[in-house]
Design a protein around this motif. Structure first.
Motif, PDB file in Angstrom:
ATOM      1  N   THR A  23       0.824  -1.211   0.000  1.00 31.33           N
ATOM      2  CA  THR A  23       0.000   0.000   0.000  1.00 31.33           C
ATOM      3  C   THR A  23       0.856   1.257   0.000  1.00 31.33           C
ATOM      4  O   THR A  23       0.627   2.180  -0.787  1.00 31.33           O
ATOM      5  N   SER A  52      -1.907   9.242  -5.818  1.00 32.04           N
ATOM      6  CA  SER A  52      -3.195   8.539  -5.777  1.00 32.04           C
ATOM      7  C   SER A  52      -3.791   8.686  -4.383  1.00 32.04           C
ATOM      8  O   SER A  52      -3.125   9.138  -3.450  1.00 32.04           O
ATOM      9  N   THR A  53      -5.039   8.288  -4.260  1.00 28.92           N
ATOM     10  CA  THR A  53      -5.639   8.196  -2.937  1.00 28.92           C
ATOM     11  C   THR A  53      -5.198   6.878  -2.302  1.00 28.92           C
ATOM     12  O   THR A  53      -4.805   5.932  -3.007  1.00 28.92           O
ATOM     13  N   ARG A  65      -6.492   3.829  -1.074  1.00 29.22           N
ATOM     14  CA  ARG A  65      -7.798   3.230  -1.339  1.00 29.22           C
ATOM     15  C   ARG A  65      -8.439   2.643  -0.088  1.00 29.22           C
ATOM     16  O   ARG A  65      -7.780   2.026   0.747  1.00 29.22           O
ATOM     17  N   THR A  80     -10.806  -0.099   1.815  1.00 29.78           N
ATOM     18  CA  THR A  80     -10.922  -1.538   1.614  1.00 29.78           C
ATOM     19  C   THR A  80     -12.312  -2.027   2.027  1.00 29.78           C
ATOM     20  O   THR A  80     -12.839  -1.592   3.061  1.00 29.78           O
TER      21      THR A  80
END
Length: 255
Positions: free
Chosen positions: A70, A233-234, A236, A238
């Motif tokens: 991540t 990016s963000t 994300r 889950t």
């Protein structure tokens, strides 16, 4: 008696030198306000960034492999400090930055307050590694949750429901250390995504806090990867915990 006007001769080069000197003085005088304005603007920008970092959004440099894939070493993330300011609290699956003082590490006094202040300022702007007391991990259990590792298929369970942790580093087990804990109210159970490289709540089960992080020690939620540009990016969300019931509605502790 004849009088004769006395004339003082002057070296023409002195006029040139005086003129040059006057020109330099004029230029310096004109440049000084400009330099002052530049310094004031720069100072105001730094002050604004520090205030923004302190109250709203703080850059945070990722120093280790504990949250791969991540987050990677060298990533600069933006931590949303307003995420939990208006009644919201960290939820399962959130990636959070927290102060581990009293839970993950013992508080150590700094030897040099000036150096510490400079480091804090650089860290607040994402230009230096965070304090050794700051950590970034994923929330796996919140107050009241029972977190167990592992079920017969080798997965974590939260409140009796098995969790598919797609965000884990490929090849990693959910945990090589078995555990069965109930998270106290106002505390969090946190783990890294790269479980074999992460020192997290599992490693502090025997500590005074039992590996639990107080909610009020959370700095904020990691919402964006801002640097390098190729990784913009963000972070994300889950769906891994969507099926987990509220605490008290799952399986209870073993009798």
């Amino acid at each position: 008696m004849d009088t004769e006007a006395q004339h003082t001769e002057r070296d023409p080069s002195s006029d040139t030198e005086d003129g040059s000197r006057s020109a330099r003085v004029s230029e310096d005088s004109a440049a000084t306000p400009g330099r002052r304005r530049t310094a004031l603007v720069a100072g105001a920008c730094v002050a604004f960034l520090l205030l923004l970092s302190h109250f709203v959004m703080q850059p945070f440099l990722i120093p280790s492999r504990s949250m791969e894939p991540t987050l990677q070493v060298g990533d600069r993330i933006l931590v949303n400090k307003l995420a939990y300011r208006f009644g919201s609290e960290p939820d399962r699956g959130d990636v959070v930055v927290f102060d581990g003082t009293g839970s993950f590490v013992r508080e150590q006094p700094r030897d040099n307050p000036v150096t510490g202040l400079l480091h804090d300022g650089a860290a607040a702007l994402g230009l230096a590694e965070p304090d050794e007391t700051d950590f970034v991990k994923r929330v796996v259990g919140i107050g009241g949750d029972r977190v167990v590792c592992c079920d017969e298929d080798g997965r974590l369970t939260v409140n009796g429901v098995s969790v598919e942790e797609w965000y884990l580093m490929p090849g990693d087990q959910p945990s090589s250390v078995p555990f069965d804990i109930v998270v106290p109210q106002d505390k969090l159970w946190v783990m890294g995504d790269h479980r074999s490289q992460s020192s997290d709540s599992r490693d502090h089960l025997g500590s005074p806090g039992g590996g639990m992080v107080p909610v009020d020690k959370v700095v904020g939620r990691a919402d964006w990867i801002a640097w390098p540009f190729g990784r913009w990016s963000t972070v994300r969300e889950t769906p891994a915990f969507d099926a987990v019931p509220a605490a008290g509605h799952g399986a209870g502790p073993h009798g």
